[in-house]
Enzyme design. Structure first.
Site, PDB file in Angstrom:
ATOM      1  N   ASP A 192      -0.892   3.277   1.087  1.00 23.26           N
ATOM      2  CA  ASP A 192      -1.161   4.316   2.072  1.00 23.26           C
ATOM      3  C   ASP A 192       0.042   4.306   3.017  1.00 23.26           C
ATOM      4  OD1 ASP A 192      -2.522   6.122   3.833  1.00 23.26           O
ATOM      5  OD2 ASP A 192      -3.125   4.408   5.050  1.00 23.26           O
ATOM      6  N   ASP A 252       0.176   5.917   6.869  1.00 18.08           N
ATOM      7  CA  ASP A 252      -0.185   5.720   8.276  1.00 18.08           C
ATOM      8  C   ASP A 252      -1.010   4.452   8.458  1.00 18.08           C
ATOM      9  OD1 ASP A 252       1.089   8.076   8.962  1.00 18.08           O
ATOM     10  OD2 ASP A 252      -0.716   9.291   8.827  1.00 18.08           O
TER      11      ASP A 252
END
Length: 276
Positions: free
Chosen positions: A9, A11
């Site tokens: 991922d 963020d």
């Protein structure tokens, strides 16, 4: 390690904050963002906010400069470089957008380490305004997943990655994430895979409610230093297992060759006596 695909991922995993919030807050548009958020999906709000930034004289260069100041743990950078050096294939699955991610990765010198970035499209139009569109066009049809936001189901992305690598040699996936959107792809992983949820973040909370729903091995982490340590430990373990497996296969093959050789030698005198 040619047999490992590490999926990050972005963020609050690669970087230590949410890139959307960071840009809006740093450029002074937090109040307007909070007013719009209850009225439309997050992805749509971000596209609208880029229009507002442009109309208030904020340039694409202003946005890029803000992104270059984004907080990131240095050991996350070293973890990415180490995993790449060990031969892992690195990919990103993120609900941010392509412009933000590529700008940050280029600034950090990391863009070429990733073979694929799956995220919401982000491009600069002819007026110099950043446009952000959904990864999955929910205005045309739904992706059908109740766990994910309308613009992106990360579980569908993981299924596509699984399908693409199954055509090659058997590969293991290590998935790292923090948000609620990382729960769906975690459910798609197999018994041979690994999931690394960030501790005390939404995905960790969801997994903790019923960890038996997750087939992959769960290895939590809390900060950049722990991300690096845990990730490299998993890679090392997979490497040892592959070496042991290859050694066992070579040993088995060698034993078979020796058995065939012994049998051939034993059969030779009998064959000679028959011919005589």
């Amino acid at each position: 390690m040619a047999g490992i695909v590490v999926v990050f991922d972005f963020d609050k995993t690669i970087i230590d904050v949410d890139s959307d919030n960071w840009v809006i807050d740093e450029l002074g548009f937090t109040d307007l963002f909070n007013q719009l958020l209850p009225t439309m999906p997050w992805n749509s709000v971000m596209d609208r906010m880029m229009k507002e930034l442009h109309s208030h004289g904020k340039t694409i260069e202003d946005i890029a400069e803000v992104l270059k100041r984004i907080p990131i743990h240095l050991q996350v950078v070293s973890a990415i470089k180490a995993a790449y050096a060990l031969g892992c294939e690195l990919r990103i699955v993120s609900d941010a957008n392509m412009f933000f991610i590529e700008t940050i990765l280029k600034h950090l010198g990391l863009k070429d380490y990733f073979s694929e970035i799956n995220t919401n499209p982000g491009f600069v139009d002819e007026e110099g305004r950043l446009r952000i569109s959904p990864y999955h066009d929910f205005t045309q049809s739904s992706h059908g997943c109740s766990l994910c936001p309308p613009n992106m189901c990360k579980g569908l992305v993981i299924e596509r990655i699984q399908a693409s690598i199954s055509k090659e040699e058997s590969k293991k996936i290590i998935y790292l994430g923090d948000g609620a959107g990382d729960y769906c792809p975690s459910l798609k992983l197999t018994e041979s895979d690994y999931v690394m949820p960030r501790k005390n973040f939404p995905v960790w909370d969801l997994i903790s409610r019923n960890p038996l729903l997750i087939k992959a091995e769960i290895n939590e982490w809390s900060d950049g230093a722990e991300l690096e340590r845990v990730l490299l430990q998993i890679i090392e373990r997979i490497s040892r297992e592959e070496i042991n497996s290859n050694s066992a296969q070579l040993f088995s093959a060698d034993c078979k060759l020796q058995t065939i050789s012994i049998a051939s030698h034993e059969a030779l005198p009998q064959a000679l006596s028959v011919t005589q």
